[in-house]
Design an enzyme around this catalytic site. Structure first.
Site, PDB file in Angstrom:
ATOM      1  N   LEU A  86       0.893  -1.156   0.000  1.00  0.00           N
ATOM      2  CA  LEU A  86       0.000   0.000   0.000  1.00  0.00           C
ATOM      3  C   LEU A  86       0.929   1.202   0.000  1.00  0.00           C
ATOM      4  CD1 LEU A  86      -2.597  -1.058   2.734  1.00  0.00           C
ATOM      5  CD2 LEU A  86      -3.035  -0.778   0.294  1.00  0.00           C
ATOM      6  N   ASP A  87       0.679   2.165  -0.865  1.00  0.00           N
ATOM      7  CA  ASP A  87       1.579   3.313  -0.904  1.00  0.00           C
ATOM      8  C   ASP A  87       1.458   4.120   0.386  1.00  0.00           C
ATOM      9  OD1 ASP A  87      -0.379   5.482  -1.200  1.00  0.00           O
ATOM     10  OD2 ASP A  87      -0.677   4.765  -3.238  1.00  0.00           O
ATOM     11  N   GLU A  88       2.353   5.073   0.552  1.00  0.00           N
ATOM     12  CA  GLU A  88       2.464   5.831   1.795  1.00  0.00           C
ATOM     13  C   GLU A  88       1.147   6.490   2.198  1.00  0.00           C
ATOM     14  OE1 GLU A  88       5.532   9.164   3.663  1.00  0.00           O
ATOM     15  OE2 GLU A  88       5.631   8.682   1.541  1.00  0.00           O
ATOM     16  N   SER A  97      -1.870   5.482   1.387  1.00  0.00           N
ATOM     17  CA  SER A  97      -2.976   4.521   1.494  1.00  0.00           C
ATOM     18  C   SER A  97      -2.893   3.810   2.832  1.00  0.00           C
ATOM     19  CB  SER A  97      -2.911   3.516   0.342  1.00  0.00           C
ATOM     20  OG  SER A  97      -3.044   4.194  -0.889  1.00  0.00           O
TER      21      SER A  97
END
Length: 195
Positions: A52-54, A56
């Site tokens: 999950l990106d930063e 998210s």
């Protein structure tokens, strides 16, 4: 002689907003970043299954089993996200997302695979995010559910932007039959197995 059996460790976590889906900094430029190891004392060879990106948040699986990671990252396991998007999304746009839209990926255009998308009738009951999201004075927002069998880099965000509804908040709520349920931000649960 009995074969050596490796006892793998598996964890379900609620990744907070602002954390990277990795355990240590691999570059000096990330010195001020937050990592998963700050949430729990994970085993040395632990890895996040999918990322999950930063910006998210939500359900993230952690394991020491590379084969499990490969299985979940394959297209066999569904991942469901709740996305708060900018604007009042229409049925027509939802249909576009379902059929697949063109997004940029590795410098080329990629058409996403058909997926399940629907508009949520109510605002989902999620923990408050650490960083405030803009309020209603800036116009309406909508919540949608998107379920994918693929996971390109920042795919949900790219998909909603491609149809003119940028994502304001993104929470993964399900991987296969594992749900976020009543977990709170930063929770870590050790489990015997995932599936």
């Amino acid at each position: 002689m009995e074969a050596f059996k490796v006892n793998h460790k598996h964890f379900i976590i609620y990744k907070p907003y602002g954390y990277l889906s990795q355990f240590i900094s691999n570059a000096n430029k990330q010195r001020n970043k937050k990592f998963l190891g700050e949430l729990y004392n994970f085993p040395e060879n632990a890895m996040a299954i999918g990322r999950l990106d930063e910006k998210s948040e939500g359900l993230l699986l952690i394991t020491t089993d590379g084969k499990m990671s490969d299985f979940v990252n394959s297209q066999k396991v569904e991942k469901e996200y709740y996305a708060q998007v900018d604007g009042d999304i229409s049925t027509k746009v939802i249909e576009q997302l379902k059929l697949g839209v063109k997004i940029g990926f590795n410098g080329t255009k990629y058409k996403t695979k058909p997926c399940k998308v629907f508009k949520l009738s109510d605002i989902p009951d999620l923990p408050k995010r650490s960083k405030k999201i803009r309020d209603g004075r800036h116009g309406p927002t909508s919540w949608i559910s998107i379920t994918l069998n693929e996971g390109k880099f920042r795919q949900v965000r790219k998909m909603t932007s491609a149809v003119g509804f940028p994502t304001l908040r993104l929470v993964r709520i399900r991987v296969g039959n594992i749900n976020l349920g009543a977990m709170q931000v930063g929770d870590v649960i050790e489990v015997d197995e995932f599936f």
